[in-house]
Scaffold this active site. Structure first.
Site, PDB file in Angstrom:
ATOM      1  N   SER B 128      -4.621   1.538   1.664  1.00 60.87           N
ATOM      2  CA  SER B 128      -4.655   2.880   2.305  1.00 60.87           C
ATOM      3  C   SER B 128      -4.319   3.794   1.385  1.00 60.87           C
ATOM      4  O   SER B 128      -4.472   5.115   1.882  1.00 60.87           O
ATOM      5  CB  SER B 128      -3.789   2.866   3.773  1.00 60.87           C
ATOM      6  N   LYS B 165       2.970   5.581   2.850  1.00 67.30           N
ATOM      7  CA  LYS B 165       1.898   6.589   2.965  1.00 67.30           C
ATOM      8  C   LYS B 165       2.346   8.016   2.085  1.00 67.30           C
ATOM      9  O   LYS B 165       3.266   8.067   1.519  1.00 67.30           O
ATOM     10  CB  LYS B 165       1.850   7.094   4.555  1.00 67.30           C
TER      11      LYS B 165
END
Lengths: 207, 207
Positions: B128, B165
DNA sequence: TCGCATACTGTATATAGTTACAGTAGTCCT
DNA sequence: AGGACTACTGTAACTATATACAGTATGCGA
């Protein structure tokens, strides 16, 4: 060799890491403090077992002489220094004492292989390998020697200049592929000297 | 810094070499034996001078705590262990003895900052963060504590699950941005616990 | 030649550190 | 239920080490 319990392993780990951190083994008291034991004998008996099982040695009666011996010591990897050669060295330094710009110390486990005399590191300049997620400023650890395989990232001396590229074989002929559409691939005119193949990468946050 | 006499330098050298050979500093007695001194005070007074001149340190009263400080020791950066917490730990371990899955050892210079008790590492799962060139399997070193700034990569606990993230502030509200179009951004419903901000990355070649 | 620093011998002692003994509680296997 | 084993608390030596004090000898610069 009998296996260790979690607690025993923790003790051994602590001894080893204390040695690394402080340069000397911890005393029984320091071990007890670290684990919150109120009794030194908790330490003593754990150490006795570690000794019996052959994971630990110490010189009887000597202060701070604990040392982790066998398999753990091997698991618990050795720290190795890798020379960082400048980003764009003119030639290629021979074995021995290259003009290292600095040195990285890593443990064998962290980089997943055992660095040898043939291991060196280079700081990456430019973004030609961004497709392989290697950025400007990254430190790349390479190993000299093994023949590169198709698709491996290599440092090569092409017509006198060092570059980091992907080694690709096409129609039986090797060439160097840049992993960035803005950069040209290199088809060596004359000399293609592979200096090393990519083994590991270390990146620092810039902020 | 005042210069050393030949004898003093010999003492300092012996201390340093003993540390390397045996992993711990010599005792006063061992130093005396090595140099053939019959009196421990010969050692004591030499060491006192070495300390005064700033070439040596020791922890008062502690056994085998001698360490050579000056020029050599300062060049060599310290090796620090960083605990590798599992990739997807259920909760977040408190300070003290977290259930480390392993440990990375790096020297302060290599990662560009000084790891503290609040530094830890996590193995990355998934892609991700590929837009920030962080790959599956990479080892990410994070530091707990500092408030993240816009654009920094963070490990966060969002509604019970840990993710890596980019920390983004939009309209005064923080949310977590995945650096891969295939992954959704996370707007925390309830809890957004920042566990640490990205400091460094270690990648091994897979081959 | 006086003072001062280095380079020691010798003695002593408090504390740091190792290691033994005695015992309790829990877990796991049989 | 009992035995073996881990994981501790608590107490007590005894040894290893660091470090202070009291001297002696030698070389060197003022």
């Amino acid at each position: 060799m009998r296996p260790l319990t979690a607690k025993q392993r923790a003790l051994a780990d602590f001894v080893e890491s204390h040695r690394r951190r402080h340069g000397s083994a911890p005393t029984y008291q320091e071990i007890a403090d670290h684990f919150g034991f109120r009794s030194l004998n908790a330490v003593t008996s754990h150490l006795r077992l570690l000794r019996q099982k052959g994971y630990l040695e110490s010189d009887s009666g000597k202060a701070r002489s604990l040392r982790v011996t066998s398999p753990l010591a091997k698991l618990r990897s050795r720290i190795v220094d890798i020379a960082v050669l400048g980003a764009i060295p003119a030639g290629f330094p021979e074995e021995g004492a290259p003009e290292a710009e600095g040195c990285v110390s890593v443990d064998v486990g962290s980089v997943g292989f055992t660095p040898t005399r043939n291991t060196f590191a280079v700081r990456v300049r430019g973004v030609s390998m961004i497709g392989r997620h290697i950025l400007d400023g990254d430190l790349v650890v390479l190993e000299r020697g093994p023949d590169p395989r198709h698709g491996q990232v290599v440092a090569a001396l092409v017509d006198g200049e060092r570059t980091l590229k992907t080694y690709v074989v096409k129609n039986g002929k090797p060439y160097l592929k840049a992993e960035n559409p803005k950069y040209p691939d290199l088809i060596p005119a004359q000399e293609l000297v592979i200096q090393g193949v990519f083994k590991a990468l270390i990146r620092k946050a810039r902020d």
